[in-house]
Design a protein around this motif. Sequence first.
Motif, short mmCIF file in Angstrom:
data_model
loop_
_atom_site.label_atom_id
_atom_site.label_comp_id
_atom_site.label_asym_id
_atom_site.label_seq_id
_atom_site.Cartn_x
_atom_site.Cartn_y
_atom_site.Cartn_z
N TRP A 36 0.83 -1.20 0.00
CA TRP A 36 0.00 0.00 0.00
C TRP A 36 0.87 1.25 0.00
O TRP A 36 1.71 1.44 0.88
N CYS A 37 0.68 2.10 -1.00
CA CYS A 37 1.49 3.32 -1.16
C CYS A 37 0.59 4.54 -1.23
O CYS A 37 0.74 5.38 -2.13
N ALA A 38 -0.35 4.64 -0.32
CA ALA A 38 -1.27 5.77 -0.29
C ALA A 38 -1.61 6.10 1.15
O ALA A 38 -1.03 5.54 2.08
N GLU A 39 -2.55 7.03 1.33
CA GLU A 39 -2.91 7.46 2.67
C GLU A 39 -3.52 6.32 3.48
O GLU A 39 -4.07 5.36 2.91
N PRO A 40 -3.44 6.37 4.83
CA PRO A 40 -4.12 5.36 5.65
C PRO A 40 -5.59 5.28 5.27
O PRO A 40 -6.26 6.29 5.12
N SER A 41 -6.09 4.05 5.09
CA SER A 41 -7.45 3.86 4.60
C SER A 41 -8.07 2.62 5.25
O SER A 41 -7.37 1.66 5.59
N LEU A 42 -9.38 2.65 5.40
CA LEU A 42 -10.10 1.50 5.92
C LEU A 42 -10.17 0.40 4.87
O LEU A 42 -10.21 0.68 3.67
N MET A 43 -10.22 -0.85 5.34
CA MET A 43 -10.39 -1.98 4.43
C MET A 43 -11.84 -2.43 4.42
O MET A 43 -12.42 -2.68 5.49
N ASN A 44 -12.40 -2.57 3.24
CA ASN A 44 -13.73 -3.14 3.11
C ASN A 44 -13.64 -4.67 3.17
O ASN A 44 -12.54 -5.24 3.16
N GLN A 45 -14.77 -5.33 3.21
CA GLN A 45 -14.80 -6.79 3.26
C GLN A 45 -14.15 -7.39 2.02
O GLN A 45 -14.06 -6.76 0.97
N ARG A 46 -13.67 -8.64 2.15
CA ARG A 46 -13.00 -9.41 1.12
C ARG A 46 -11.64 -8.84 0.73
O ARG A 46 -11.14 -9.03 -0.37
N ILE A 47 -11.05 -8.10 1.67
CA ILE A 47 -9.65 -7.68 1.58
C ILE A 47 -8.99 -8.09 2.88
O ILE A 47 -9.60 -8.00 3.95
N CYS A 48 -7.75 -8.53 2.81
CA CYS A 48 -7.02 -8.84 4.04
C CYS A 48 -5.64 -8.20 4.00
O CYS A 48 -5.13 -7.82 2.95
N CYS A 49 -5.06 -8.09 5.16
CA CYS A 49 -3.75 -7.46 5.33
C CYS A 49 -2.86 -8.37 6.16
O CYS A 49 -3.28 -8.83 7.24
N PHE A 50 -1.67 -8.67 5.67
CA PHE A 50 -0.71 -9.49 6.40
C PHE A 50 0.20 -8.56 7.22
O PHE A 50 0.95 -7.77 6.67
N VAL A 51 0.09 -8.66 8.53
CA VAL A 51 0.79 -7.75 9.45
C VAL A 51 1.89 -8.52 10.16
O VAL A 51 1.62 -9.46 10.93
N PRO A 52 3.16 -8.20 9.93
CA PRO A 52 4.25 -8.93 10.59
C PRO A 52 4.18 -8.78 12.11
O PRO A 52 3.87 -7.71 12.63
#
Length: 424
Positions: free
Chosen positions: A305-321
């Motif tokens: 992600w190379c943009a402003e902080p944004s909310l995630m809608n459903q059917r998207i996931c984020c891998f957080v180390p």
Amino acid sequence: MNGWIETPLEDALEVLIDYRGKSPQKSETGIPVISAKVVKSGRILDGIEQTIAPEYYADWMRRGLPQVGDVVMTTEGPLGEVARLDETSARYALGQRIVTMRGRERVLDNGFLKYLLMSSGIQERLQSRATGSTVAGISQKSLRSMPLPLAPFAEQREIASILGALDDKIELNRRMSATLEDMARSLYRSWFVDFDPVHAKMEGRQPAYMDEATAALFPDRFGDDGLPEGWAVSSIYEISRVQYGAPFKSSAFNAEKNGRPLVRIRDLKNQQAGVYTTETHPKEYLIQPGDTVVGMDGDFTPYTWCAEPSLMNQRICCFVPLNERDHAFVRLAIPALLKAEEDAAVATTVIHLGKKDIDTFSVVLPPSSILHAFGQRANPLLSKMVAAGIEAKTLAALRDSLLPKLMSGELRVGDARNQIEEVA
């Protein structure tokens, strides 16, 4: 708009090359073909798949040959996407649903033509002249007769220079980002897929591009499991947690920037929130620049992600180390896992990614000392990539704000340069 005139497009053109009517004969390899699907957002996309045989080029291109600086525009599917040919793309073949235009000398500057066609006013004129109930398209006759507002030639060149300089910087940042990611990916593959340092030590060689202290961290043999001695296959959850998007109500979406930016699957490729929402959800998650985000339907491509902080809608996931040290390792381990899952999904025609699928993800994990050494090298590369991506977004927003004002005569060239200097 002092000195501006309106004239039919054909009166301002030296050349208009139109290859509509049939498609060229495809070949497995050869000369790339510029088709409507590869002209996007002011440029010709990389990785063109359609090609024609070199010996067929002269026969196909009998209607006219493009030159460096010519402007290409899609005439349908979609209508009105524009790009300008450079030394490489001017040698490509022209496909169906594409016209190529060259401005008349000292009447219409090609750079100005590109941005004029991209402006909202001319896009509206194109759409108003389009026909077709399913796919909007424009005839050559209607295109030729479309009136264009033209600034004096010297001013055209100044406007094109201002907007072109922004686009050049955006393109430089894009290429820089791609190079930095390739460097990080190559390092990951060398260490954790091909095990180059281990093979080198087994052969009594110093691992390439590595100091002695780092080389000492790697074993000089493989275990019975085929992995470097002391390494293991572990669950993705050993190094990362997975955050899922929340089901925000579409009734709260808006385009007026009320509330907070929200990212849907369709927005990931553009690296920009597509809507805003006034809703607060108990399971919401705000992705940050540098986060690894993945769409879970249709295409399992991971994006940094190379943009402003944004909310995630459903059917998207984020891998957080779990450890910030492992940021690059997690980002670079994910693509192979997603590719394997996508290949399996395609075989069953069900292109969906679920938690049960992610629960099966596993990675080859070295000792923490090697993870630390890798992070020291790869994390800065991804950080620079994110910074370049964010700067490109800022420059694109500035270009998009200047474009309609310059093309309508509302903003003078000197004022536009001042605005750019303030941002720079």
